[in-house]
Design an enzyme around this catalytic site. Structure first.
Site, short mmCIF file in Angstrom:
data_model
loop_
_atom_site.label_atom_id
_atom_site.label_comp_id
_atom_site.label_asym_id
_atom_site.label_seq_id
_atom_site.Cartn_x
_atom_site.Cartn_y
_atom_site.Cartn_z
N SER A 144 22.15 24.56 -38.45
CA SER A 144 22.06 23.87 -37.15
C SER A 144 21.79 22.40 -37.40
CB SER A 144 20.93 24.46 -36.30
OG SER A 144 20.70 23.67 -35.16
N TYR A 157 12.40 27.15 -34.79
CA TYR A 157 13.85 27.27 -34.99
C TYR A 157 14.34 26.25 -36.00
CZ TYR A 157 18.85 27.13 -33.96
OH TYR A 157 20.22 27.14 -34.06
#
Length: 252
Positions: A144, A157
């Site tokens: 990501s 995350y």
């Protein structure tokens, strides 16, 4: 890709929605043989039927990437069905429970890391178990942009995706002498159900889009196209890299 000896055999985890689903459809349109995996039988079987309707040979295997035995079985069933494993896309992941660091708990941390990090580790373990003796293979982990730059409210995350970046580089260095490439694709904000859950509304999504040089959210098929390039022989000199596909976010 009609020659069985040259048709790539592709395994995709987290294939039932979002980027994973878009990637499965894109590979099917390229003519690949596919094994798609996820935790929901009905959705998985429906996806396999859809892929077959696109002309691909496709199977669904239910698996939870947090479970070593289930991941082993997933890879073994892929090889049993198609004789080998050429490409693996490790897409299974979760956004966890966004919020300030002061609101995070050990349980929230473990739930996110078990899927995003342990799941990638176990997937790599069993994929490389097959690919290394083959003397070839290509693995793409889904990271990501938040794993490169961080983001307020996404500490756990982002940390999990930092870990995926490290796993990718380590696996690439361990595997390069076997002829196996390992890379990551790092999406920016992509219009998926995960982003909907993370953002919680259109206002936050609009804020994220306006913060990008391209001034728009990405689409799942744009990430799928990048994955296909990195995984394919077209990208044969790329290993140990994290390719950002993020509308210019990491260039800021």
């Amino acid at each position: 890709m009609n020659n069985p000896a040259t048709t790539p055999v592709v395994l995709i985890t987290g294939a039932l929605t979002g980027i994973g689903r878009a990637t499965a459809v894109a590979f099917a349109r390229e003519g690949a043989h596919l094994v798609v995996s996820g935790r929901h039988d009905d959705a998985g079987q429906k996806l396999a039927i859809e892929l077959r309707e696109l002309g691909a040979q496709a199977e669904f295997v239910k698996a939870d990437v947090r479970n070593d035995d289930e991941v082993r079985n997933l890879v073994d069933q892929t090889v049993a069905r198609f004789g080998r494993l050429d490409i693996a896309v490790n897409n299974a992941g979760t956004e966890g429970q966004p919020g300030p660091i002061t609101e995070q708990t050990a349980d929230k941390f473990a739930a996110t890391f078990d899927t995003n990090v342990l799941g990638v580790l176990l997937s790599l373990k069993h994929q490389l178990r097959v690919m290394q003796p083959q003397g070839k293979g290509s693995i793409v982990n889904i990271s990501s942009a938040f794993g490169k730059i961080g983001a307020p409210g996404a500490s756990v995350y982002a940390a999990s995706k930092h870990a995926v970046e490290g796993l990718t580089k380590s696996a690439a260095l361990e595997s390069v002498s076997f002829g196996v490439r390992v890379n990551a694709v790092a999406p920016g904000p992509i219009q998926t159900g995960m982003l909907d859950r993370f953002a919680g509304g259109e206002e936050v999504k609009s804020y994220l889009a306006n913060g990008l040089p391209m001034k728009r959210l990405g689409e799942a098929n744009e990430i799928a196209n990048a994955i296909i390039f990195v995984a394919s022989d077209t990208g044969s000199y790329i290993t140990g890299q994290s390719i950002s596909v993020d509308g210019g976010r990491t260039a800021l």
